[in-house]
Motif scaffolding. Structure first.
Motif, PDB file in Angstrom:
ATOM      1  N   ARG A  67      -7.315   9.458  -0.178  1.00  0.00           N
ATOM      2  CA  ARG A  67      -7.512   8.216   0.861  1.00  0.00           C
ATOM      3  C   ARG A  67      -6.126   8.030   1.528  1.00  0.00           C
ATOM      4  NH1 ARG A  67      -9.257   3.115  -2.151  1.00  0.00           N
ATOM      5  NH2 ARG A  67      -9.646   2.616  -0.043  1.00  0.00           N
ATOM      6  N   PRO A  68      -6.187   7.798   3.011  1.00  0.00           N
ATOM      7  CA  PRO A  68      -4.982   7.401   3.559  1.00  0.00           C
ATOM      8  C   PRO A  68      -4.251   6.357   3.068  1.00  0.00           C
ATOM      9  CG  PRO A  68      -7.031   6.547   4.861  1.00  0.00           C
ATOM     10  CD  PRO A  68      -7.477   7.315   3.433  1.00  0.00           C
ATOM     11  N   LEU A  69      -3.068   6.257   3.481  1.00  0.00           N
ATOM     12  CA  LEU A  69      -2.137   5.095   2.782  1.00  0.00           C
ATOM     13  C   LEU A  69      -2.478   3.577   3.228  1.00  0.00           C
ATOM     14  CD1 LEU A  69       0.504   4.238   1.466  1.00  0.00           C
ATOM     15  CD2 LEU A  69       1.557   4.343   3.533  1.00  0.00           C
ATOM     16  N   HIS A  70      -2.714   2.962   2.521  1.00  0.00           N
ATOM     17  CA  HIS A  70      -3.196   1.546   2.984  1.00  0.00           C
ATOM     18  C   HIS A  70      -2.626   0.918   3.827  1.00  0.00           C
ATOM     19  CE1 HIS A  70      -4.748  -2.451   2.572  1.00  0.00           C
ATOM     20  NE2 HIS A  70      -3.613  -2.965   2.469  1.00  0.00           N
ATOM     21  N   SER A  71      -1.357   0.801   3.842  1.00  0.00           N
ATOM     22  CA  SER A  71      -0.513   0.044   4.968  1.00  0.00           C
ATOM     23  C   SER A  71       0.717   0.841   5.307  1.00  0.00           C
ATOM     24  CB  SER A  71      -0.266  -1.238   4.816  1.00  0.00           C
ATOM     25  OG  SER A  71       0.447  -1.896   5.694  1.00  0.00           O
ATOM     26  N   PRO A  72       0.877   1.593   6.340  1.00  0.00           N
ATOM     27  CA  PRO A  72       2.095   2.350   6.799  1.00  0.00           C
ATOM     28  C   PRO A  72       3.072   1.378   7.206  1.00  0.00           C
ATOM     29  CG  PRO A  72       0.414   3.602   7.610  1.00  0.00           C
ATOM     30  CD  PRO A  72      -0.170   2.473   7.258  1.00  0.00           C
ATOM     31  N   SER A  73       2.780   0.092   7.698  1.00  0.00           N
ATOM     32  CA  SER A  73       3.674  -0.992   8.127  1.00  0.00           C
ATOM     33  C   SER A  73       4.315  -1.543   6.852  1.00  0.00           C
ATOM     34  CB  SER A  73       2.917  -1.928   9.024  1.00  0.00           C
ATOM     35  OG  SER A  73       2.072  -2.731   8.377  1.00  0.00           O
ATOM     36  N   ILE A  74       3.693  -1.720   5.807  1.00  0.00           N
ATOM     37  CA  ILE A  74       4.400  -2.234   4.516  1.00  0.00           C
ATOM     38  C   ILE A  74       5.271  -1.191   3.951  1.00  0.00           C
ATOM     39  CG2 ILE A  74       3.736  -2.719   2.118  1.00  0.00           C
ATOM     40  CD1 ILE A  74       1.334  -4.121   2.714  1.00  0.00           C
ATOM     41  N   ALA A  75       4.946   0.299   4.034  1.00  0.00           N
ATOM     42  CA  ALA A  75       5.828   1.145   3.775  1.00  0.00           C
ATOM     43  C   ALA A  75       7.158   1.068   4.627  1.00  0.00           C
ATOM     44  CB  ALA A  75       5.311   2.679   3.734  1.00  0.00           C
ATOM     45  N   ILE A 124       4.110  -1.369  -5.160  1.00  0.00           N
ATOM     46  CA  ILE A 124       2.777  -1.456  -6.341  1.00  0.00           C
ATOM     47  C   ILE A 124       1.612  -1.827  -5.329  1.00  0.00           C
ATOM     48  CG2 ILE A 124       1.918  -2.599  -8.066  1.00  0.00           C
ATOM     49  CD1 ILE A 124       4.726  -2.697  -9.206  1.00  0.00           C
ATOM     50  N   TYR A 125       1.614  -2.866  -4.587  1.00  0.00           N
ATOM     51  CA  TYR A 125       0.532  -3.353  -3.827  1.00  0.00           C
ATOM     52  C   TYR A 125      -0.093  -2.142  -2.943  1.00  0.00           C
ATOM     53  CZ  TYR A 125      -2.300  -5.808  -0.290  1.00  0.00           C
ATOM     54  OH  TYR A 125      -3.398  -6.136   0.627  1.00  0.00           O
ATOM     55  N   ASN A 126       0.912  -1.537  -2.182  1.00  0.00           N
ATOM     56  CA  ASN A 126       0.366  -0.289  -1.183  1.00  0.00           C
ATOM     57  C   ASN A 126      -0.323   0.859  -1.875  1.00  0.00           C
ATOM     58  OD1 ASN A 126       0.181   0.198   1.652  1.00  0.00           O
ATOM     59  ND2 ASN A 126       2.256   0.528   1.787  1.00  0.00           N
ATOM     60  N   MET A 127       0.339   1.010  -3.121  1.00  0.00           N
ATOM     61  CA  MET A 127      -0.225   2.117  -3.732  1.00  0.00           C
ATOM     62  C   MET A 127      -1.341   1.691  -4.488  1.00  0.00           C
ATOM     63  SD  MET A 127       1.611   4.985  -3.408  1.00  0.00           S
ATOM     64  CE  MET A 127       1.336   4.459  -1.863  1.00  0.00           C
ATOM     65  N   TRP A 128      -1.610   0.650  -5.176  1.00  0.00           N
ATOM     66  CA  TRP A 128      -2.712   0.032  -5.696  1.00  0.00           C
ATOM     67  C   TRP A 128      -3.781   0.241  -4.677  1.00  0.00           C
ATOM     68  CZ3 TRP A 128      -1.966  -1.800 -10.876  1.00  0.00           C
ATOM     69  CH2 TRP A 128      -3.187  -2.374 -11.504  1.00  0.00           C
ATOM     70  N   LYS A 129      -3.705  -0.430  -3.507  1.00  0.00           N
ATOM     71  CA  LYS A 129      -4.799  -0.448  -2.377  1.00  0.00           C
ATOM     72  C   LYS A 129      -5.169   1.039  -2.058  1.00  0.00           C
ATOM     73  CE  LYS A 129      -6.014  -4.211  -1.165  1.00  0.00           C
ATOM     74  NZ  LYS A 129      -7.348  -4.853  -1.430  1.00  0.00           N
ATOM     75  N   THR A 130      -4.168   2.103  -2.083  1.00  0.00           N
ATOM     76  CA  THR A 130      -4.288   3.334  -1.688  1.00  0.00           C
ATOM     77  C   THR A 130      -5.084   4.138  -2.679  1.00  0.00           C
ATOM     78  OG1 THR A 130      -2.299   3.262  -0.266  1.00  0.00           O
ATOM     79  CG2 THR A 130      -3.410   5.522  -1.120  1.00  0.00           C
ATOM     80  N   ILE A 131      -4.888   3.945  -3.922  1.00  0.00           N
ATOM     81  CA  ILE A 131      -5.518   4.698  -4.978  1.00  0.00           C
ATOM     82  C   ILE A 131      -6.574   3.913  -5.664  1.00  0.00           C
ATOM     83  CG2 ILE A 131      -3.374   6.087  -5.395  1.00  0.00           C
ATOM     84  CD1 ILE A 131      -3.164   4.507  -7.962  1.00  0.00           C
ATOM     85  N   LYS A 132      -6.976   2.786  -5.051  1.00  0.00           N
ATOM     86  CA  LYS A 132      -8.083   1.975  -5.683  1.00  0.00           C
ATOM     87  C   LYS A 132      -9.538   3.015  -5.873  1.00  0.00           C
ATOM     88  CE  LYS A 132     -10.833  -1.080  -3.188  1.00  0.00           C
ATOM     89  NZ  LYS A 132     -10.969  -2.155  -2.657  1.00  0.00           N
TER      90      LYS A 132
END
Length: 140
Positions: A67-75, A124-132
């Motif tokens: 899956r693509p990264l949930h939010s590049p702007s958060i990163a 954690i939020y960004n990864m959690w949403k990415t690997i969901k």
């Protein structure tokens, strides 16, 4: 490789170099160990290790999950906050151990520490949403 991942990895390597120089300085001049042990520890753990983990995590985990990264702007926000928090903490610890701390120094240390906690929560939020895990649709 994504630009933000590269930023994290390069920052991690810079912090590794700086913390190594601080560590060698502490060995050469043992009287400064008291002043810089917290700076050395934070540069190693939050600078070297965490930055590398963030950079590698942002590169590898989306690929592993397909899956693509949930939010590049958060990163990107996380990258800048991580650096601000770490540099602020390092200077605050140095001032405290040198005895040059004012009443505001511990408040600043707390603020920079809270920034670092925010950085961890963003990751954690960004990864959690990415690997969901997306459950497949059930057919009737």
């Amino acid at each position: 490789m994504d630009k933000t991942s590269v930023w994290f990895i390069k920052a991690g390597m810079i912090y590794f170099l700086v913390s190594s120089i601080v560590g060698v300085s502490m060995a050469i001049w043992p009287e400064v160990i008291t002043y810089y042990k917290a700076v050395h520890a934070h540069l190693n753990l939050l600078g070297w290790m965490s930055m590398m983990i963030f950079g590698i995590g942002y590169h590898i985990l989306p690929r592993f999950s397909g899956r693509p990264l949930h939010s590049p702007s958060i990163a990107r926000t996380q990258f800048w906050l991580a650096n601000i928090g770490l540099i602020g903490m390092s200077f605050s610890w140095a001032l405290i151990y040198h005895g040059r701390a004012t009443g505001y120094t511990r408040i600043l240390l707390t603020i920079f520490g809270l920034i670092e906690v925010t950085v961890v929560l963003l990751f954690i939020y960004n990864m959690w949403k990415t690997i969901k895990v997306v459950e497949p649709m059930k057919t009737a």
